[in-house]
Scaffold this active site. Sequence first.
Site, short mmCIF file in Angstrom:
data_model
loop_
_atom_site.label_atom_id
_atom_site.label_comp_id
_atom_site.label_asym_id
_atom_site.label_seq_id
_atom_site.Cartn_x
_atom_site.Cartn_y
_atom_site.Cartn_z
N ARG A 36 -29.11 -14.48 23.80
CA ARG A 36 -27.51 -13.16 22.78
C ARG A 36 -26.91 -12.10 23.42
NH1 ARG A 36 -29.46 -12.60 16.11
NH2 ARG A 36 -28.50 -14.95 16.26
N HIS A 82 -20.87 -22.39 19.90
CA HIS A 82 -21.73 -21.06 19.67
C HIS A 82 -21.36 -20.49 18.24
CE1 HIS A 82 -23.14 -16.80 20.50
NE2 HIS A 82 -22.45 -16.53 19.85
N TYR A 127 -3.45 -12.64 13.30
CA TYR A 127 -1.93 -12.19 13.59
C TYR A 127 -2.58 -12.25 14.84
CZ TYR A 127 -2.31 -10.61 8.24
OH TYR A 127 -2.62 -10.92 6.78
#
Length: 750
Positions: A36, A82, A127
């Site tokens: 990680r 993931h 967006y």
Amino acid sequence: MSSGIDQSIEGIEQMPLREFTEKAYLDYSMYVILDRALPFIGDGLKPVQRRIIYAMSELGLSASSKHKKSARTVGDVLGKFHPHGDSACYEAMVLMAQSFSYRYTLVDGQGNWGSADDPKSFAAMRYTEARLTPYAQVLLSELGKGTVDWVPNFDGTLKEPSMLPARLPNLLLNGTTGIAVGMATDVPPHNLREVASACIRLLESPKSTLEDLCEHIQGPDYPTEAEIITPRDELLKVYRTGGGSIRMRARYVREQGDVVITALPHQVSGAKVLEQIAQQMQAKKLPMVEDLRDESDHENPTRLVIVPRSNRVDVERLMSHLFASTDLERTYRVNMNVIGLDGKPQVKDLLGLLKEWLAFRFETVRRRLEYRLGKVRDRLHLLDGLLIAFLNLDEVIRIIRSEDEPRPVLMQRFELSELQADYILDTKLRQLARLEEMKIRGEQDELTKEREWLEKTLGSKQRMTTLIRKEIQADAEKYGDERRSPIVEREAAEALAETDLTPSEPVTVVLSEKGWARTAKGHDIDPTSLSYKAGDRYLDSARLRSNQAAVFIDSTGRSYSVPAHTLPSARSQGEPLTGRLAPASGATFSVVLGGDPEQWYLVASDAGYGFLVQLKDLHAKNKAGKALLTLPKGARVLHPVAVTDRERDRVVAISNEGRMLTFPVSELPALSRGKGNKIIGIPAKRVEDRIEFVVAVACVPEDGKLIAHSGKRHISLKLADLEHYQGERGRRGSKLPRGFQKVDRVEVER
């Protein structure tokens, strides 16, 4: 309970809680460290970054493709590789798209991807749109060429690369930050051309030292144009140990008297800097600044204007203060803690890191060449069979038409392998044209040459080194750019003291008999004309500057200091000093001094003892003040007198018995505290009983004269007149003329 796992009859595993929690936390720690938070040295990426880049390449989002919604990329990453939070994944993607955060961006964003002032102000993923940048090909171009291992994804339905086959040390180029469990990483970004040059130096001269590499890598290169001011020896230490810190400082220019900041340190917000400066202005801690403006626009991403109050302001000193007290100068931690080729986290120095990356690159190129060699050999094998079939076309057609199982017959008749026989049977009729033989032989010749080159390269370390060097050079020319963060030697920033920040104006500090103090503007004020509380009246005053400290001396001989600008205005009746100072019980304030800290004073008691001291030595740091003058029993503090010239001035001491003694001031010692030396001889018992004591001391310069007042009468004595009263220090002195036996005060005219 005994240690180990005890499986009961019901099939339930039992384990001591201490062992279970220890094992569970260690497993979690290792997961966070390896999967990680820490990057891999080969491609310089954390798993989430690697998966984002790979998922985008699988979606066909190359630099030449159209942008696609970020939500689609994030969805693919979460669904396939993931299984974590979508916001964390999207933030990782945003970071790789921000040119002010990443030195060489991997994602080309379209829409609102945040700003340098507020990196978190990016729009939602529904967006924005994204695709990969051309630089991303450094990580992806060799992916399908047998260069890396593939591992199952989280649910075992797909394969994903365990790493990306980076052609350049992306870890150093883009840097990284991360916090794991028990360890963290902070690798600063660097310039691509410099790092490529250092890699080539290490390839050509494997015994190169760190100093040799630092001839190429000058230091970190952040996405901003602010200056790196860390000294070169500190940079070498950082690279030698893999840890340390880097200091960056904003750049500014002068424009018509204004200060214009043109570049800010990495990840520093211009709005935050202006807020920090404005807070100091509101707190009246920055009187030399009149105005602030933010003139940043599209053409000038950073343009912060600081307007000094006048052209007399020392801009260099002002900026040094702002560097020390705001984010205009910032320190960045360096901790090159990465996962090495052995799969273990370790803090690596620059030389070791580059050597390890080059070992990774050698292995990647070897695997790529071996993979290609295997493909070339397979193709040549098929072409050999196809050529045999083409040269015996009639026989091949006859076998295919007449035999139920033509493959074994073809294999036996022409000594073909199964692969060759299948390839011949799968060949389309259109490929049996007359020109096909020339094409086959031409392809065979090309592949044979390529096979020979591959075999030679794989068999020679020198050839491999040359190939890697040429590839690094080509990538450096294609993706490299000029350094953005100049490395400059600068003096350390220093915050201004409070006295430097206070406007310097002439003021008069007034002390009353009851110990009330106040400050009047100007030096021409008459302090006796001010109004005082009932039962109180004027005692003493001192002329100084508003940015200086007023020094008070109490009846016990202790001195105190108070910044003059903090005292109340003379328009009021002031405030009691006991409210901010802590004198001993029963002590009263009797003297106030101020002015040049270097000024010498004669400090004395009416017992006839005294010494010389500079005003700065009277300043005290705490409320309780500092011990200055040690008083003999029954003695009192006399008002200190200024010394004009320690070599030529003369001390004059007058007792209540009408005796006067004068001698050179140079005969008195310079002390910071104490009783001092005897000035005029008075028996201690007479002082204790207040029978005889000193009524006045003065320091008379060469061109000055002493005026002694006795009631309404006064006498004026020049230096020549004082010779009659000259004597050895500590003597009783000579009698003054009749009528001046009771001197009540003296003054010195220059």
